[in-house]
Design a protein around this motif. Structure first.
Motif, PDB file in Angstrom:
ATOM      1  N   ALA A  99       0.854  -1.189   0.000  1.00 13.81           N
ATOM      2  CA  ALA A  99       0.000   0.000   0.000  1.00 13.81           C
ATOM      3  C   ALA A  99       0.891   1.242   0.000  1.00 13.81           C
ATOM      4  CB  ALA A  99      -0.899   0.000   1.236  1.00 13.81           C
ATOM      5  N   GLY A 100       0.371   2.334  -0.523  1.00 15.35           N
ATOM      6  CA  GLY A 100       1.105   3.588  -0.505  1.00 15.35           C
ATOM      7  C   GLY A 100       1.363   4.043   0.922  1.00 15.35           C
ATOM      8  N   HIS A 101       2.548   4.583   1.155  1.00 12.99           N
ATOM      9  CA  HIS A 101       2.930   5.029   2.495  1.00 12.99           C
ATOM     10  C   HIS A 101       3.882   6.203   2.357  1.00 12.99           C
ATOM     11  CE1 HIS A 101       3.617   4.840   6.739  1.00 12.99           C
ATOM     12  NE2 HIS A 101       4.880   4.475   6.630  1.00 12.99           N
ATOM     13  N   ALA A 102       3.775   7.165   3.265  1.00 15.90           N
ATOM     14  CA  ALA A 102       4.667   8.319   3.266  1.00 15.90           C
ATOM     15  C   ALA A 102       5.528   8.295   4.523  1.00 15.90           C
ATOM     16  CB  ALA A 102       3.861   9.611   3.207  1.00 15.90           C
ATOM     17  N   VAL A 103       6.796   8.630   4.345  1.00 15.26           N
ATOM     18  CA  VAL A 103       7.749   8.742   5.442  1.00 15.26           C
ATOM     19  C   VAL A 103       8.548  10.023   5.214  1.00 15.26           C
ATOM     20  CG1 VAL A 103       7.925   6.247   5.827  1.00 15.26           C
ATOM     21  CG2 VAL A 103       9.517   7.372   4.244  1.00 15.26           C
ATOM     22  N   LEU A 104       9.305  10.425   6.216  1.00 12.21           N
ATOM     23  CA  LEU A 104      10.181  11.578   6.071  1.00 12.21           C
ATOM     24  C   LEU A 104      11.621  11.088   5.973  1.00 12.21           C
ATOM     25  CD1 LEU A 104      10.228  14.702   5.989  1.00 12.21           C
ATOM     26  CD2 LEU A 104      10.744  14.632   8.431  1.00 12.21           C
ATOM     27  N   THR A 105      12.288  11.458   4.890  1.00 11.61           N
ATOM     28  CA  THR A 105      13.702  11.167   4.732  1.00 11.61           C
ATOM     29  C   THR A 105      14.494  12.361   5.240  1.00 11.61           C
ATOM     30  OG1 THR A 105      13.338   9.780   2.781  1.00 11.61           O
ATOM     31  CG2 THR A 105      15.551  10.667   3.078  1.00 11.61           C
ATOM     32  N   VAL A 106      15.464  12.096   6.110  1.00  7.70           N
ATOM     33  CA  VAL A 106      16.363  13.139   6.602  1.00  7.70           C
ATOM     34  C   VAL A 106      17.749  12.826   6.046  1.00  7.70           C
ATOM     35  CG1 VAL A 106      17.327  14.292   8.620  1.00  7.70           C
ATOM     36  CG2 VAL A 106      14.976  13.420   8.688  1.00  7.70           C
ATOM     37  N   ARG A 107      18.257  13.743   5.221  1.00  8.90           N
ATOM     38  CA  ARG A 107      19.567  13.561   4.586  1.00  8.90           C
ATOM     39  C   ARG A 107      20.665  13.936   5.575  1.00  8.90           C
ATOM     40  NH1 ARG A 107      20.623  16.667   0.151  1.00  8.90           N
ATOM     41  NH2 ARG A 107      21.834  15.010  -0.759  1.00  8.90           N
ATOM     42  N   THR A 108      21.528  12.952   5.923  1.00 10.98           N
ATOM     43  CA  THR A 108      22.589  13.187   6.898  1.00 10.98           C
ATOM     44  C   THR A 108      23.921  12.676   6.350  1.00 10.98           C
ATOM     45  OG1 THR A 108      22.623  11.072   8.103  1.00 10.98           O
ATOM     46  CG2 THR A 108      20.868  12.632   8.682  1.00 10.98           C
ATOM     47  N   ASP A 109      24.979  13.055   7.033  1.00  5.80           N
ATOM     48  CA  ASP A 109      26.298  12.561   6.654  1.00  5.80           C
ATOM     49  C   ASP A 109      26.478  11.078   7.011  1.00  5.80           C
ATOM     50  OD1 ASP A 109      26.411  12.968   9.424  1.00  5.80           O
ATOM     51  OD2 ASP A 109      28.403  13.874   9.386  1.00  5.80           O
ATOM     52  N   HIS A 110      25.480  10.492   7.660  1.00  8.24           N
ATOM     53  CA  HIS A 110      25.467   9.052   7.938  1.00  8.24           C
ATOM     54  C   HIS A 110      24.484   8.332   7.026  1.00  8.24           C
ATOM     55  CE1 HIS A 110      28.021   8.982  11.541  1.00  8.24           C
ATOM     56  NE2 HIS A 110      27.558  10.198  11.739  1.00  8.24           N
ATOM     57  N   GLY A 111      24.019   9.013   5.989  1.00  8.37           N
ATOM     58  CA  GLY A 111      23.078   8.436   5.046  1.00  8.37           C
ATOM     59  C   GLY A 111      21.674   8.970   5.262  1.00  8.37           C
ATOM     60  N   ASP A 112      20.763   8.535   4.409  1.00  5.16           N
ATOM     61  CA  ASP A 112      19.362   8.954   4.485  1.00  5.16           C
ATOM     62  C   ASP A 112      18.660   8.176   5.590  1.00  5.16           C
ATOM     63  OD1 ASP A 112      19.761  10.656   2.346  1.00  5.16           O
ATOM     64  OD2 ASP A 112      18.966   9.259   0.863  1.00  5.16           O
ATOM     65  N   MET A 113      18.149   8.905   6.581  1.00  6.45           N
ATOM     66  CA  MET A 113      17.447   8.307   7.714  1.00  6.45           C
ATOM     67  C   MET A 113      15.941   8.473   7.516  1.00  6.45           C
ATOM     68  SD  MET A 113      19.768   7.108   9.610  1.00  6.45           S
ATOM     69  CE  MET A 113      21.536   7.231   9.743  1.00  6.45           C
ATOM     70  N   ILE A 114      15.176   7.487   7.969  1.00  4.18           N
ATOM     71  CA  ILE A 114      13.728   7.479   7.781  1.00  4.18           C
ATOM     72  C   ILE A 114      13.013   7.676   9.111  1.00  4.18           C
ATOM     73  CG2 ILE A 114      11.737   6.105   7.022  1.00  4.18           C
ATOM     74  CD1 ILE A 114      13.644   7.027   4.728  1.00  4.18           C
ATOM     75  N   LEU A 115      12.119   8.676   9.123  1.00  2.00           N
ATOM     76  CA  LEU A 115      11.217   8.902  10.247  1.00  2.00           C
ATOM     77  C   LEU A 115       9.850   8.410   9.803  1.00  2.00           C
ATOM     78  CD1 LEU A 115      13.626  10.796  10.842  1.00  2.00           C
ATOM     79  CD2 LEU A 115      11.997  12.302  11.973  1.00  2.00           C
ATOM     80  N   ASP A 116       9.263   7.541  10.603  1.00  4.80           N
ATOM     81  CA  ASP A 116       8.067   6.805  10.197  1.00  4.80           C
ATOM     82  C   ASP A 116       7.086   6.741  11.357  1.00  4.80           C
ATOM     83  OD1 ASP A 116       6.406   5.078   8.743  1.00  4.80           O
ATOM     84  OD2 ASP A 116       7.665   3.326   9.050  1.00  4.80           O
ATOM     85  N   ASN A 117       5.825   6.561  11.045  1.00  2.00           N
ATOM     86  CA  ASN A 117       4.835   6.365  12.097  1.00  2.00           C
ATOM     87  C   ASN A 117       4.527   4.880  12.312  1.00  2.00           C
ATOM     88  OD1 ASN A 117       3.372   6.530   9.487  1.00  2.00           O
ATOM     89  ND2 ASN A 117       1.554   6.215  10.752  1.00  2.00           N
ATOM     90  N   GLN A 118       4.975   4.006  11.428  1.00  3.26           N
ATOM     91  CA  GLN A 118       4.733   2.572  11.588  1.00  3.26           C
ATOM     92  C   GLN A 118       5.887   1.867  12.310  1.00  3.26           C
ATOM     93  OE1 GLN A 118       3.708   0.725   7.846  1.00  3.26           O
ATOM     94  NE2 GLN A 118       1.927   2.022   7.555  1.00  3.26           N
TER      95      GLN A 118
END
Length: 173
Positions: free
Chosen positions: A112-131
């Motif tokens: 299913a479609g889902h939205a998350v927030l990607t945070v671009r960092t010097d340690h790579g792209d981190m994902i903030l999620d509600n699931q």
């Protein structure tokens, strides 16, 4: 994440920008990658946790009577887009650069479609999620990534080439 060509913004995001033009400036900026020191990491975890606790899950169909409607949380309720928009807003207000906070569209484990927030960092792209409560590198999540906001402008979107191999298996008795 490997970014490919420009793509259309999700319909819900277009509607959100129509309703909240102040939140979707047609500006361009130099992409920023956040230096993720201990203080920034702890702030990222705390904001993700706080927003996840503050918003109670409710589908757009139940909340708005339509399948897809993007907005900020309404009376403490929302689905994945409301979580993402609120996290992006709170992090921006805390001084995080907009070009490092990118709304990202994926397919979840039920396809299913889902939205998350990607945070671009010097340690790579981190994902903030509600699931998933933990803040994880994008490649450690169970999602198939489709597209995200461009790091150059909040109103532009870029396709994601997510070519990771996943294995699905079953065991029978």
């Amino acid at each position: 994440m490997i970014m490919r060509t420009a793509v259309k913004a999700p319909v819900g995001y277009v509607q959100f920008c129509r309703d909240n033009s102040w939140a979707c400036p047609k500006e361009s900026y130099e992409p920023v990658v956040v230096r993720l020191d201990e203080a920034r990491w702890n702030e990222l975890i705390a904001i993700n946790k706080e927003v996840n606790r503050r918003i109670r899950p409710m589908t757009d169909a139940d909340l708005f009577g339509t399948e897809e409607h993007w907005t900020y949380p309404v009376n403490g309720y929302g689905d994945c887009e409301e979580y993402v928009l609120e996290k992006q807003r709170v992090l921006t207000e805390a001084g995080w650069p907009k070009s490092a906070l990118l709304i990202t569209v994926a397919k979840d484990i039920q396809n299913a479609g889902h939205a998350v927030l990607t945070v671009r960092t010097d340690h790579g792209d981190m994902i903030l999620d509600n699931q998933i409560e933990a803040v994880l590198p994008w490649y450690s999540t169970p999602y198939r990534y489709i597209k995200r906001q461009s790091a150059n402008s909040p109103v532009k979107w870029t396709g994601i080439s997510d070519t990771r191999v996943t294995t699905v298996s079953s065991v029978s008795n």
